[in-house]
Design a protein around this motif. Sequence first.
Motif, mmCIF file in Angstrom:
data_model
loop_
_atom_site.group_PDB
_atom_site.id
_atom_site.type_symbol
_atom_site.label_atom_id
_atom_site.label_comp_id
_atom_site.label_asym_id
_atom_site.label_seq_id
_atom_site.Cartn_x
_atom_site.Cartn_y
_atom_site.Cartn_z
ATOM 1 N N VAL A 69 0.838 -1.226 -0.084
ATOM 2 C CA VAL A 69 0.058 0.081 0.231
ATOM 3 C C VAL A 69 0.875 1.160 0.085
ATOM 4 C CG1 VAL A 69 -1.548 1.284 1.452
ATOM 5 C CG2 VAL A 69 -1.750 -1.027 1.266
ATOM 6 N N ALA A 70 0.408 2.304 -0.751
ATOM 7 C CA ALA A 70 1.216 3.476 -1.056
ATOM 8 C C ALA A 70 0.921 4.164 0.585
ATOM 9 C CB ALA A 70 0.853 4.291 -2.021
ATOM 10 N N VAL A 71 2.269 4.882 0.990
ATOM 11 C CA VAL A 71 1.856 5.566 2.216
ATOM 12 C C VAL A 71 2.853 6.739 2.431
ATOM 13 C CG1 VAL A 71 2.573 5.734 4.870
ATOM 14 C CG2 VAL A 71 2.005 3.449 3.546
ATOM 15 N N VAL A 72 2.250 7.964 2.570
ATOM 16 C CA VAL A 72 3.095 9.265 2.625
ATOM 17 C C VAL A 72 2.504 10.049 3.834
ATOM 18 C CG1 VAL A 72 1.250 10.481 0.905
ATOM 19 C CG2 VAL A 72 3.429 11.179 1.182
ATOM 20 N N ASN A 101 3.294 21.803 4.445
ATOM 21 C CA ASN A 101 3.275 20.975 3.047
ATOM 22 C C ASN A 101 4.517 20.451 2.578
ATOM 23 O OD1 ASN A 101 1.267 20.442 0.852
ATOM 24 N ND2 ASN A 101 2.162 21.955 -0.402
ATOM 25 N N ARG A 102 5.152 19.895 3.597
ATOM 26 C CA ARG A 102 6.403 19.178 3.192
ATOM 27 C C ARG A 102 6.289 17.633 3.429
ATOM 28 N NH1 ARG A 102 10.784 22.097 0.575
ATOM 29 N NH2 ARG A 102 10.077 24.120 0.775
ATOM 30 N N ILE A 103 6.837 16.820 2.850
ATOM 31 C CA ILE A 103 6.894 15.441 3.104
ATOM 32 C C ILE A 103 7.737 14.875 4.168
ATOM 33 C CG2 ILE A 103 7.226 12.831 1.897
ATOM 34 C CD1 ILE A 103 6.265 14.076 -0.722
ATOM 35 N N LEU A 104 7.074 14.209 5.103
ATOM 36 C CA LEU A 104 7.972 13.570 6.211
ATOM 37 C C LEU A 104 8.468 12.420 5.857
ATOM 38 C CD1 LEU A 104 5.443 14.613 9.082
ATOM 39 C CD2 LEU A 104 7.370 15.925 8.339
ATOM 40 N N PHE A 105 7.887 11.579 5.147
ATOM 41 C CA PHE A 105 8.288 10.391 4.610
ATOM 42 C C PHE A 105 7.341 9.736 3.850
ATOM 43 C CE2 PHE A 105 6.063 8.776 8.567
ATOM 44 C CZ PHE A 105 5.268 7.824 7.938
ATOM 45 N N ALA A 106 7.854 8.939 2.906
ATOM 46 C CA ALA A 106 7.121 8.417 1.699
ATOM 47 C C ALA A 106 7.676 6.876 1.585
ATOM 48 C CB ALA A 106 6.876 9.159 0.710
ATOM 49 N N ASN A 107 7.127 5.777 1.233
ATOM 50 C CA ASN A 107 7.480 4.569 0.926
ATOM 51 C C ASN A 107 7.498 4.355 -0.618
ATOM 52 O OD1 ASN A 107 4.776 4.068 0.143
ATOM 53 N ND2 ASN A 107 4.458 2.203 1.444
ATOM 54 N N GLU A 108 8.027 3.271 -1.001
ATOM 55 C CA GLU A 108 8.403 2.954 -2.281
ATOM 56 C C GLU A 108 7.454 2.877 -3.182
ATOM 57 O OE1 GLU A 108 10.660 2.599 -5.881
ATOM 58 O OE2 GLU A 108 11.375 3.001 -3.717
ATOM 59 N N ALA A 109 6.079 2.204 -2.630
ATOM 60 C CA ALA A 109 4.788 2.175 -3.337
ATOM 61 C C ALA A 109 4.225 3.533 -3.912
ATOM 62 C CB ALA A 109 3.971 1.289 -2.239
ATOM 63 N N PHE A 110 4.387 4.553 -2.860
ATOM 64 C CA PHE A 110 3.968 5.833 -3.308
ATOM 65 C C PHE A 110 5.045 6.325 -4.426
ATOM 66 C CE2 PHE A 110 4.308 10.462 -2.806
ATOM 67 C CZ PHE A 110 2.955 10.916 -2.614
ATOM 68 N N LEU A 115 -2.812 4.944 0.199
ATOM 69 C CA LEU A 115 -3.413 4.691 -1.215
ATOM 70 C C LEU A 115 -3.292 3.290 -1.469
ATOM 71 C CD1 LEU A 115 -1.707 7.881 -2.770
ATOM 72 C CD2 LEU A 115 -4.172 7.483 -2.673
ATOM 73 N N ARG A 116 -4.662 2.533 -1.563
ATOM 74 C CA ARG A 116 -4.639 1.222 -1.887
ATOM 75 C C ARG A 116 -5.336 1.127 -3.380
ATOM 76 N NH1 ARG A 116 -6.804 2.244 3.098
ATOM 77 N NH2 ARG A 116 -8.894 2.568 2.364
ATOM 78 N N ASN A 117 -4.453 0.316 -4.009
ATOM 79 C CA ASN A 117 -4.910 0.290 -5.496
ATOM 80 C C ASN A 117 -6.130 -0.850 -5.419
ATOM 81 O OD1 ASN A 117 -5.001 -0.665 -8.048
ATOM 82 N ND2 ASN A 117 -3.089 -0.965 -8.271
ATOM 83 N N LEU A 118 -7.419 -0.213 -6.021
ATOM 84 C CA LEU A 118 -8.487 -1.195 -5.791
ATOM 85 C C LEU A 118 -8.666 -2.011 -7.099
ATOM 86 C CD1 LEU A 118 -10.978 1.565 -4.807
ATOM 87 C CD2 LEU A 118 -9.863 0.132 -3.572
ATOM 88 N N SER A 119 -7.605 -2.283 -8.006
ATOM 89 C CA SER A 119 -7.683 -3.245 -8.930
ATOM 90 C C SER A 119 -6.880 -4.436 -8.558
ATOM 91 C CB SER A 119 -6.959 -2.677 -10.151
ATOM 92 O OG SER A 119 -5.488 -2.204 -10.005
ATOM 93 N N ASP A 120 -6.361 -4.267 -7.293
ATOM 94 C CA ASP A 120 -5.723 -5.509 -6.572
ATOM 95 C C ASP A 120 -6.773 -6.194 -6.033
ATOM 96 O OD1 ASP A 120 -4.579 -6.928 -4.262
ATOM 97 O OD2 ASP A 120 -2.594 -6.245 -4.921
ATOM 98 N N ILE A 121 -6.886 -7.390 -6.282
ATOM 99 C CA ILE A 121 -8.125 -8.295 -5.980
ATOM 100 C C ILE A 121 -8.290 -8.624 -4.562
ATOM 101 C CG2 ILE A 121 -8.966 -10.807 -5.991
ATOM 102 C CD1 ILE A 121 -7.653 -11.173 -8.769
ATOM 103 N N GLN A 122 -6.994 -8.613 -3.982
ATOM 104 C CA GLN A 122 -6.937 -9.093 -2.286
ATOM 105 C C GLN A 122 -7.557 -7.649 -1.611
ATOM 106 O OE1 GLN A 122 -6.884 -11.708 -0.459
ATOM 107 N NE2 GLN A 122 -7.463 -10.385 1.347
ATOM 108 N N ILE A 123 -6.554 -6.378 -2.019
ATOM 109 C CA ILE A 123 -6.997 -5.129 -1.440
ATOM 110 C C ILE A 123 -8.581 -4.705 -1.924
ATOM 111 C CG2 ILE A 123 -6.570 -2.649 -1.614
ATOM 112 C CD1 ILE A 123 -3.823 -3.022 -2.064
#
Length: 262
Positions: A111-114, A120-129, A203-211
């Motif tokens: 799951v994308a995380v930010v 308005n500055r990014i504290l952290f974001a993962n690779e999926a984001f 942010l969860r990709n709703l095309s992912d079947i499990q998600i």
Amino acid sequence: MKIFAINNAQCNQCKQCYIACPVKAIKVINNDISINYDECIACGLCFKACKQAAVTINVDTQKINEYIETARQVKEQNKRIENLEAENKSLRQDIEKSDNRLHVLINKLSVAVVAVNRNNRILFANEAFVQLLDYELRQKAAGITGLENLPFENMLKEDIHETFQNALHNDEGITAMDVEINHTLYGLSIYPLKKEGAVIALLRNLSDIQIARDEIEARINNVIDQNMAMVQNIGFLMGEETAKTTKILNSITQSITSGLKR
């Protein structure tokens, strides 16, 4: 320094104090021994050299004790400060380790995380984001600093950015909606971090079947929680037939949920 004094009535003129003085601050004037306090360095050698106890301490004993006590307290305070500094260092190291573990775990999520602060500055974001962004921003993220401290504006579509701004400044609780990114539908959930003055978003990709299954199940349960009390109240007011309807609704819900989990 007027630390020591000469008691000439006690003195036998042995001049051992005069000999012992390293700066020659002790003078012999008319067979009397005296101390030139402008030159005296208060080393105490004259006091040790005198066998007649003619050299005396010319300082208030109470003040000396006060100085000693103050010095002891300062020493103890310095020790406490050293201990606190050591504890703080250890705590900072533990926090740093925890932060590193958290970043590793977040990066492993599909799951994308930010997280974004009020500036308005990014504290952290993962690779999926990062993978949701355009090529230029992905190249920035591949650099040494990643996306941290970069402005969040223009990273995603304008309407998504406005949603983040509303969540940051309105403190209205969790924000949930569907958004489109790169022609793909995502479930966006924004959670306020009031103490830090920031928000964290998933942010969860709703095309992912499990998600998609998990998302649909969560939404069905949310609707049930919001409306079941009302249905039950209607059933109580209208009697047995509506109570049966409630049971049917529960049965349908369980059936849908079981199907999602298969």
